[in-house]
Design a protein around this motif. Structure first.
Motif, PDB file in Angstrom:
ATOM      1  N   VAL A  23       0.868  -1.175   0.000  1.00 45.90           N
ATOM      2  CA  VAL A  23       0.000   0.000   0.000  1.00 45.90           C
ATOM      3  C   VAL A  23       0.905   1.224   0.000  1.00 45.90           C
ATOM      4  CG1 VAL A  23      -1.642   1.343   1.372  1.00 45.90           C
ATOM      5  CG2 VAL A  23      -1.921  -1.133   1.149  1.00 45.90           C
ATOM      6  N   SER A  25       2.054   4.469   0.980  1.00 44.90           N
ATOM      7  CA  SER A  25       1.825   5.534   1.952  1.00 44.90           C
ATOM      8  C   SER A  25       2.757   6.711   1.679  1.00 44.90           C
ATOM      9  CB  SER A  25       2.013   5.011   3.381  1.00 44.90           C
ATOM     10  OG  SER A  25       3.312   4.499   3.533  1.00 44.90           O
ATOM     11  N   ALA A  28       1.011   9.871   0.283  1.00 50.53           N
ATOM     12  CA  ALA A  28       0.261  10.590   1.315  1.00 50.53           C
ATOM     13  C   ALA A  28       1.218  11.411   2.179  1.00 50.53           C
ATOM     14  CB  ALA A  28      -0.529   9.607   2.180  1.00 50.53           C
ATOM     15  N   ALA A  31       2.261  14.455   0.204  1.00 50.53           N
ATOM     16  CA  ALA A  31       1.153  15.421   0.120  1.00 50.53           C
ATOM     17  C   ALA A  31       0.946  16.143   1.449  1.00 50.53           C
ATOM     18  CB  ALA A  31      -0.124  14.710  -0.315  1.00 50.53           C
ATOM     19  N   ARG A  32       1.077  15.404   2.546  1.00 51.20           N
ATOM     20  CA  ARG A  32       0.886  16.042   3.859  1.00 51.20           C
ATOM     21  C   ARG A  32       1.985  17.059   4.134  1.00 51.20           C
ATOM     22  NH1 ARG A  32      -0.369  12.538   8.880  1.00 51.20           N
ATOM     23  NH2 ARG A  32      -1.258  14.519   9.516  1.00 51.20           N
ATOM     24  N   VAL A  41      -1.127  19.102  -3.779  1.00 52.33           N
ATOM     25  CA  VAL A  41      -0.761  18.228  -4.901  1.00 52.33           C
ATOM     26  C   VAL A  41      -1.989  18.099  -5.793  1.00 52.33           C
ATOM     27  CG1 VAL A  41      -0.082  15.898  -5.568  1.00 52.33           C
ATOM     28  CG2 VAL A  41       0.943  16.971  -3.554  1.00 52.33           C
ATOM     29  N   LEU A  42      -1.810  18.344  -7.078  1.00 48.90           N
ATOM     30  CA  LEU A  42      -2.952  18.391  -7.982  1.00 48.90           C
ATOM     31  C   LEU A  42      -3.341  17.013  -8.502  1.00 48.90           C
ATOM     32  CD1 LEU A  42      -4.669  20.635  -9.393  1.00 48.90           C
ATOM     33  CD2 LEU A  42      -3.238  20.218 -11.406  1.00 48.90           C
ATOM     34  N   ARG A  43      -2.333  16.165  -8.723  1.00 53.03           N
ATOM     35  CA  ARG A  43      -2.585  14.917  -9.449  1.00 53.03           C
ATOM     36  C   ARG A  43      -1.460  13.966  -9.141  1.00 53.03           C
ATOM     37  NH1 ARG A  43      -0.821  13.614 -14.947  1.00 53.03           N
ATOM     38  NH2 ARG A  43      -2.329  12.247 -15.978  1.00 53.03           N
ATOM     39  N   LYS A  44      -1.800  12.688  -9.005  1.00 56.10           N
ATOM     40  CA  LYS A  44      -0.710  11.725  -8.914  1.00 56.10           C
ATOM     41  C   LYS A  44      -0.993  10.528  -9.792  1.00 56.10           C
ATOM     42  CE  LYS A  44      -2.187   9.530  -4.606  1.00 56.10           C
ATOM     43  NZ  LYS A  44      -2.078   9.544  -3.145  1.00 56.10           N
ATOM     44  N   PHE A 216     -10.533  17.490   9.118  1.00 55.07           N
ATOM     45  CA  PHE A 216     -10.621  16.373  10.053  1.00 55.07           C
ATOM     46  C   PHE A 216      -9.940  15.171   9.436  1.00 55.07           C
ATOM     47  CE2 PHE A 216     -14.271  19.071  10.662  1.00 55.07           C
ATOM     48  CZ  PHE A 216     -14.276  19.270  12.039  1.00 55.07           C
ATOM     49  N   ARG A 217      -9.355  14.362  10.293  1.00 57.75           N
ATOM     50  CA  ARG A 217      -8.747  13.126   9.819  1.00 57.75           C
ATOM     51  C   ARG A 217      -9.136  12.068  10.834  1.00 57.75           C
ATOM     52  NH1 ARG A 217      -2.474  11.725  10.250  1.00 57.75           N
ATOM     53  NH2 ARG A 217      -2.403   9.962   8.831  1.00 57.75           N
ATOM     54  N   LYS A 226      -7.544  19.648  12.079  1.00 60.53           N
ATOM     55  CA  LYS A 226      -6.490  20.463  11.473  1.00 60.53           C
ATOM     56  C   LYS A 226      -6.976  21.882  11.258  1.00 60.53           C
ATOM     57  CE  LYS A 226      -5.314  18.797   7.499  1.00 60.53           C
ATOM     58  NZ  LYS A 226      -4.563  18.361   6.295  1.00 60.53           N
ATOM     59  N   THR A 394     -11.416  -6.412  16.403  1.00 58.12           N
ATOM     60  CA  THR A 394     -10.179  -5.661  16.648  1.00 58.12           C
ATOM     61  C   THR A 394     -10.467  -4.170  16.822  1.00 58.12           C
ATOM     62  OG1 THR A 394      -9.717  -5.560  14.283  1.00 58.12           O
ATOM     63  CG2 THR A 394      -8.641  -7.300  15.501  1.00 58.12           C
TER      64      THR A 394
ATOM     65  N   MET B  18      -5.953  12.962  -1.811  1.00 59.41           N
ATOM     66  CA  MET B  18      -5.028  13.901  -2.462  1.00 59.41           C
ATOM     67  C   MET B  18      -4.184  14.645  -1.441  1.00 59.41           C
ATOM     68  SD  MET B  18      -4.888  13.813  -5.530  1.00 59.41           S
ATOM     69  CE  MET B  18      -3.275  14.324  -6.102  1.00 59.41           C
ATOM     70  N   SER B  19      -4.813  15.017  -0.321  1.00 50.83           N
ATOM     71  CA  SER B  19      -4.082  15.787   0.692  1.00 50.83           C
ATOM     72  C   SER B  19      -3.177  14.902   1.537  1.00 50.83           C
ATOM     73  CB  SER B  19      -5.082  16.483   1.619  1.00 50.83           C
ATOM     74  OG  SER B  19      -5.777  15.502   2.379  1.00 50.83           O
ATOM     75  N   GLY B  20      -3.359  13.586   1.402  1.00 53.16           N
ATOM     76  CA  GLY B  20      -2.575  12.681   2.227  1.00 53.16           C
ATOM     77  C   GLY B  20      -3.179  12.446   3.595  1.00 53.16           C
ATOM     78  N   VAL B  23      -4.538   7.538   3.674  1.00 55.27           N
ATOM     79  CA  VAL B  23      -3.689   6.714   2.819  1.00 55.27           C
ATOM     80  C   VAL B  23      -4.616   5.821   2.004  1.00 55.27           C
ATOM     81  CG1 VAL B  23      -2.016   4.840   2.800  1.00 55.27           C
ATOM     82  CG2 VAL B  23      -1.695   6.766   4.342  1.00 55.27           C
ATOM     83  N   THR B  46      -4.737   9.516  -9.509  1.00 57.88           N
ATOM     84  CA  THR B  46      -5.519  10.046  -8.395  1.00 57.88           C
ATOM     85  C   THR B  46      -5.650  11.550  -8.557  1.00 57.88           C
ATOM     86  OG1 THR B  46      -4.395   8.399  -7.040  1.00 57.88           O
ATOM     87  CG2 THR B  46      -5.732  10.045  -5.882  1.00 57.88           C
ATOM     88  N   VAL B  47      -6.863  12.051  -8.467  1.00 62.05           N
ATOM     89  CA  VAL B  47      -7.073  13.506  -8.432  1.00 62.05           C
ATOM     90  C   VAL B  47      -8.109  13.806  -7.359  1.00 62.05           C
ATOM     91  CG1 VAL B  47      -6.454  13.993 -10.849  1.00 62.05           C
ATOM     92  CG2 VAL B  47      -8.803  13.362 -10.289  1.00 62.05           C
TER      93      VAL B  47
END
Lengths: 428, 428
Positions: A23, A25, A28, A31-32, A41-44, A216-217, A226, A394, B18-20, B23, B46-47
């Motif tokens: 995965v 990470s 991310a 971007a953070r 970040v506009l696009r990945k 929020f995350r 945030k 869990t 996008m913002s991270g 994940v 990803t956008v």
């Protein structure tokens, strides 16, 4: 004055990411870190280790973006293609970079290794590129401008990327950022849901300032709030917002940055010169594990008991067999005796005890899966509470371990409140 | 005969990805599920939730790919754009889909909710699309052909995606797959490194068949070995490869599929009618937590002791204070007494005991950070071993907890061997 923020894209490479075996990470994280500078970040785009695909994507990005960060493909093996892909896109040859050779020689010397041909490949970089130091690994980063686009290539190993990002972010902050590391304030909370927090803030703060972005995350068990600003001028407004949040639900705020609940509890215990012990049934050692994951936890945590079985609750913690027979293991009387027994056996100042039905089996009409008793306190005053939290096993363990830690945190702070989470989950 | 595999791309949407802040693990899940059918994902983009960007990416993908899976953006809020983006790319209007309305009505009815305007938006889908059922959430999936490309839109909530993928994968298997769920065999191992496993296989099996793809997925603490075939005809060859792997390092193989070490240990204990207890110092309850995470662990695990402090090792487990003074807490004598004490206190058949220096503090020239003693066995025969495993604290705890479980697994299987991992980490 800060410059306008650049248009940023990410190119991620690696067959293991493409196949889903890993995965990703890293993107991310990138971007953070950029987000903390107010640079979105506009696009990945992610593709496997395929030269033609990589060249196509990177060439397209170089046309569109002002900054491209490439992640992965810097290693010594044949499927590590980033340097040759960037050289192709830039129209320059690969050449052995003297600074990269020096880095590799030093890296090998510290490990008593000989520099071999595979390592040497990592110094074959696009002609004219600049190095980005890798303080921990053999693969240096490098950057090169292609037209108006700056392309920075970074390693796929997360620990190496993280260290290198510190350098990249510091540089970007000077060029493009707000110049303030404090443009994002992150508050860790426990016991608040994202939608209810949002609603409470919307109701209480109709005049929320436009230049303070609220985010929020949601995680398990914690939720991060945030507050982001993109200019220094907005910092006072952000501080007013923080004060509003503290007034609304300050008791839910564990601390700033990345702080974890266990860490906050250990800090409070240490400051007060107190110790904590645990008596866990359904959480099965998770509270102890959350505490001992933190370096230095031995100052305040000396012992924990996992008493999964009734006979053990009696033998190890001195829970009365009559009480177990009469009330069952998931009961107020038992969880109070577990806490008291742990305090005595560990000679500790505070205890958390948990007994519940994590499921999927073990429920009854009377005590369905998710039923749990929590006790916490010191020898003078043990409090207890029943909840019903019927979620997957869990997740149940994670949330209840955190709930126990949070009740001790509140006790140590002299707070008399409970997390909002409990409102709909309290029984009786 | 299976058809040739289609060219597949993924389009992922969401500001939180996008913002991270989140994940993205969904794309890895999709890729793994398709990979099990022998269908690789070629590219993923990803956008954020931006209509113009989404339309551009999806239109480009529809030109190139035979199958596009879109993930995210199916929710009820204004930033959920997937339906209108697909409609724009396909050149069709949005229309209320009767089947989607029925799904929403049933979903609301089960929750005693009224169907509101926000929910109704989730039924506004591109005209002519087919539904993909969402067994768990309100947002239905949908698919539509654009030219030669089939586009399937899926929800971003991981639990909903997972259920929907079961349906999508079953359908793809019929159209394109090898028709066999068994095209990938996954073996879980502990104690083998990826590069050493690769080298051992390369040396021992120079005639490895071309139609059995060998893959590794290194995790902490386990490593997965994958044997993939893309046709039924290759299944006998895969079985021969499996037999070769078992001959080379069968004792390292925990089991098939997703099995975890703790699960394998519990299965063995249950089959033999035995119980296990734990006496943990540096792993701080992690072994107990790994065991109790598994449903039904109470059959074979009744008690665990976290004895982080010397006084507790003495008081709770009966470790001799003289031994502690003479040898220190991280010593063979102490770890053996911890195991024996835990066996007696928990009245268990087997015990694992661990005492070590997890760091970052607490090391000495004599016993540096990473030094650890492990003991395991039953009342008749406790074995012990010293290792030095100087890695970051939580990784140390993870690997040592697994090491303890693996030694009990080997003991329960009557194996007299140790993981290869230990070779370079054994002390004395």
């Amino acid at each position: 004055m800060a410059n306008p923020t650049p248009s940023v894209q990410l190119l991620l490479t690696g067959n293991e990411i493409m196949s889903g075996d890993t995965v990703d990470s890293n993107s991310a994280l990138i971007a953070r870190r950029l987000g903390e500078l107010g640079i979105p970040v506009l696009r990945k785009v992610t593709v496997g280790d395929d030269r033609a695909l990589l060249v196509r994507e990177l060439a397209a990005m170089a046309q569109e973006a002002e900054l491209v960060i490439v992640n992965g493909g810097l290693g010594p093996t044949v499927d590590d293609l980033t340097a040759e892909v960037l050289a192709a896109v830039a129209g320059v040859p690969l050449a052995e970079h003297p600074g990269a050779i020096t880095h590799l020689e030093q890296w090998c010397a510290r490990r008593n290794l000989q520099l071999n041909a595979a390592n040497r490949k990592q110094a074959m970089l696009p002609a004219g590129c600049q190095l980005v130091d890798n303080p921990v690994g053999s693969a240096v980063g490098f950057e090169l401008a292609v037209g108006a686009c700056r392309i920075i290539c970074t390693p796929g190993v997360p620990g190496e990327l993280k260290k290198m990002l510190d350098l990249i972010v510091a540089d970007l902050a000077q060029r493009w950022g707000t110049g303030s590391e404090h443009s994002v304030l992150r508050l860790q909370t426990f016991g608040l849901g994202e939608s209810s927090a949002q609603q409470i803030i919307a109701d209480a703060c109709p005049d929320w300032p436009a230049d303070v972005e609220l985010g929020f995350r949601a995680g398990a068990p914690q939720m991060e709030i945030k507050l982001s600003v993109t200019s220094r001028a907005a910092l006072p407004a952000r501080e007013r917002c923080r004060a509003q949040l503290e007034a609304l639900f300050g008791d839910h705020i564990i601390g700033e940055g990345d702080i974890q609940l266990a860490e906050a509890v250990l800090d409070l215990l240490r400051a007060q010169g107190r110790t904590l012990t645990t008596a866990e049934s359904c959480t099965g050692g998770l509270i102890a594990s959350m505490l001992t994951r933190i370096a230095g936890s031995s100052d305040a945590f000396h012992a924990g008991f996992v008493t999964y079985d009734n006979a053990i609750k009696a033998a190890v913690l001195g829970v009365s067999e009559d009480t177990l027979r009469e009330h069952g293991a998931v009961s107020e009387a038992v969880v109070r005796q577990m806490a008291a027994g742990a305090l005595a056996r560990a000679d500790a100042d505070y205890a958390i005890a948990v007994s519940g039905i994590a499921g999927p089996g073990g429920g009854s009409p009377d005590k369905p899966v998710g039923t749990v008793w929590l006790a916490w306190g010191d020898a003078d005053n043990i409090e207890a509470l029943q909840l019903c939290w019927p979620v997957e096993r869990t997740l149940f363990q994670t949330m209840l371990a955190a709930a126990g830690l949070d009740m001790i945190r509140r006790r140590l702070l002299g707070l008399n409140s409970q997390p909002r989470y409990f409102a709909q989950r309290r029984v009786g």
